[in-house]
Enzyme design. Structure first.
Site, short mmCIF file in Angstrom:
data_model
loop_
_atom_site.label_atom_id
_atom_site.label_comp_id
_atom_site.label_asym_id
_atom_site.label_seq_id
_atom_site.Cartn_x
_atom_site.Cartn_y
_atom_site.Cartn_z
N LEU A 110 34.84 23.13 65.04
CA LEU A 110 34.73 22.87 63.58
C LEU A 110 35.20 21.56 63.17
O LEU A 110 36.04 20.93 63.94
CB LEU A 110 35.99 23.70 62.93
CG LEU A 110 35.93 25.35 63.00
CD1 LEU A 110 37.06 25.93 62.48
CD2 LEU A 110 34.90 25.90 61.92
N HIS A 111 34.38 20.86 62.42
CA HIS A 111 34.56 19.43 61.83
C HIS A 111 34.44 19.23 60.71
O HIS A 111 34.37 18.05 60.20
CB HIS A 111 34.16 18.61 62.78
CG HIS A 111 32.58 18.41 62.98
ND1 HIS A 111 31.81 19.27 63.52
CD2 HIS A 111 31.98 17.37 62.59
CE1 HIS A 111 30.71 19.05 63.30
NE2 HIS A 111 30.76 17.72 62.51
#
Ligand code: UD1
Length: 367
Positions: free
Chosen positions: A205-206
């Protein structure tokens, strides 16, 4: 002799320039150089990929570093222009959709230096996504647009881009995967961490839309904790995500959860983790493609994707955070197989080289 400069800025760019570097380095007529803008600078986010891929140290490093979107874009524009005034290559190649992509393209095109975009034509139609703006601008000003799939060609034509600039060459990320398949299979990460094949899931996740707001991050962490009851999760945490988890006071919760929390992973270990997993939860663009190619169920925590072919032909599914645990349950029950998408065949870099050869044979000027 023609001089070609490959521009790379951030982690996903390094996978894209590697096959290009090797393909051009073999050509007697081409002199190829790598320009690293420096957007990603930690060893784990940058140097490790050059080492693993066997790329040379970048010939030029602009040292841009982090910053706001305006700062990153403006600094690349200024620094790359100064570099181009000295180096005057015959062609600049930009890849992907990070902030350096439109900035480097703009610097080149304004100096009359031809510029090509690899991975052109992708559209999420979500203008809140910084990458969408980068994609639209880059495609409008580049002389050669190399697309990965049919939908991308259609988007460019709808943007009134002359057809002669567009060429479908396939997906460059798959070249990297094919090139390194043997070494990925031999990577010891599973044994090192005591993981069994097909007994865990991978999380990445980013995206700012997922990790920059505390409410959204909390919802996702909550769902991930529920997912971890069905399937042990390995979570290589991106620096942006880690900084926000710490800021929002959620880092401790994750440390004490049943997750395997690790830092950003090198390419070989990460792809070994992905290929041996039961499912992947992500918001990355490249991971949607890689999971489709290798046939691993992918749950994408986004409302849209600029890579719809991974849904229509691949293993990808868009999910809302609140549906994540339910969707994972469903994904674990389904049988999926590797996608067979035209031109995702490991030969994209070769087609790029041919395209460049033709471009120079036709005069090599602005299209
Ligand atoms: C950028 C790209 C995104 C890509 C992603 C892959 C843009 C608009 N975004 O997002 O498209 O999917 O890279 O990772 O270009 N940081 C470090 N060390 C590093 C790199 C970054 O600590 O080596 C920190 C930065 O200082 C910043 C944060 O991580 O605080 C985010 O980095 P940034 O490059 O701004 O954006 P990404 O989220 O990585």
């Amino acid at each position: 002799m023609k001089t070609i400069e490959l521009v790379a800025a951030a982690r996903p760019n390094f996978m894209k320039i590697a096959p290009l570097w090797f393909a051009f380095a073999k050509e007697p007529w081409a002199k190829v150089r790598i320009v690293h803008t420096g957007q990603h600078y930690d060893f784990d986010m940058s140097d490790v990929f050059f080492q693993e891929f066997g790329l040379p140290t970048p010939h030029v490093h602009l040292g841009i570093g982090g910053g706001t979107h305006g700062q990153q874009t403006g600094r690349v524009l200024e620094a790359f222009e100064a570099h181009l005034l000295e180096s005057r290559p015959d062609l600049v190649i930009v890849v992907g959709d990070v902030n350096a992509t439109p900035a480097a393209a703009l610097a080149a095109v304004k100096l009359g230096i031809p510029v090509a975009h690899l991975e052109a034509g992708l559209r999420s139609f979500d203008r809140t996504m910084p990458e969408e703006i980068n994609r639209i601008i880059t495609d409008d000003i580049c002389d050669l647009l190399w697309t990965p799939s049919e939908d991308a060609d259609a988007h460019l034509l709808r943007q009134s881009i002359p057809p002669k600039r567009i060429e479908r060459v396939g997906n460059i990320m798959i070249d990297t995967l094919v090139m390194l398949q043997g070494r990925i299979g031999g990577n010891p990460v599973l044994a090192d961490w005591g993981l069994q094949e097909k007994s865990y899931g991978v999380v990445t996740l980013h995206r700012p839309s997922n990790v920059d707001a505390p409410e959204q991050m909390e919802l996702i962490v909550d769902q991930l904790l529920q997912c971890a009851k069905q399937l042990p999760l390995v979570f290589p945490v991106h620096p942006r995500t880690r900084a926000n988890l710490e800021k929002f006071g959620m880092w401790e919760t994750l440390q004490n959860s049943p997750f395997t929390i690790v830092g950003p992973q090198p390419y070989l270990a990460f792809m070994r983790l992905v290929t041996a997993s039961r499912a992947v939860i992500t918001d990355s663009g490249g991971v949607q493609e890689e999971t489709s190619y290798v046939g691993i169920p992918c749950l994408t925590l986004r409302e849209n994707t600029e890579r719809p072919v991974t849904i229509t032909h691949g293993t990808n599914r868009l999910v809302k955070p609140e549906q994540l645990a339910t969707c994972l349950c469903e994904a674990l029950e389904k049988n999926v197989s590797p996608a067979n998408i035209p031109l995702w065949d490991g030969k994209t870099a070769g087609r790029v080289v041919k395209s460049v050869e033709r471009f120079f044979m036709q005069g090599g000027g602005h299209a």
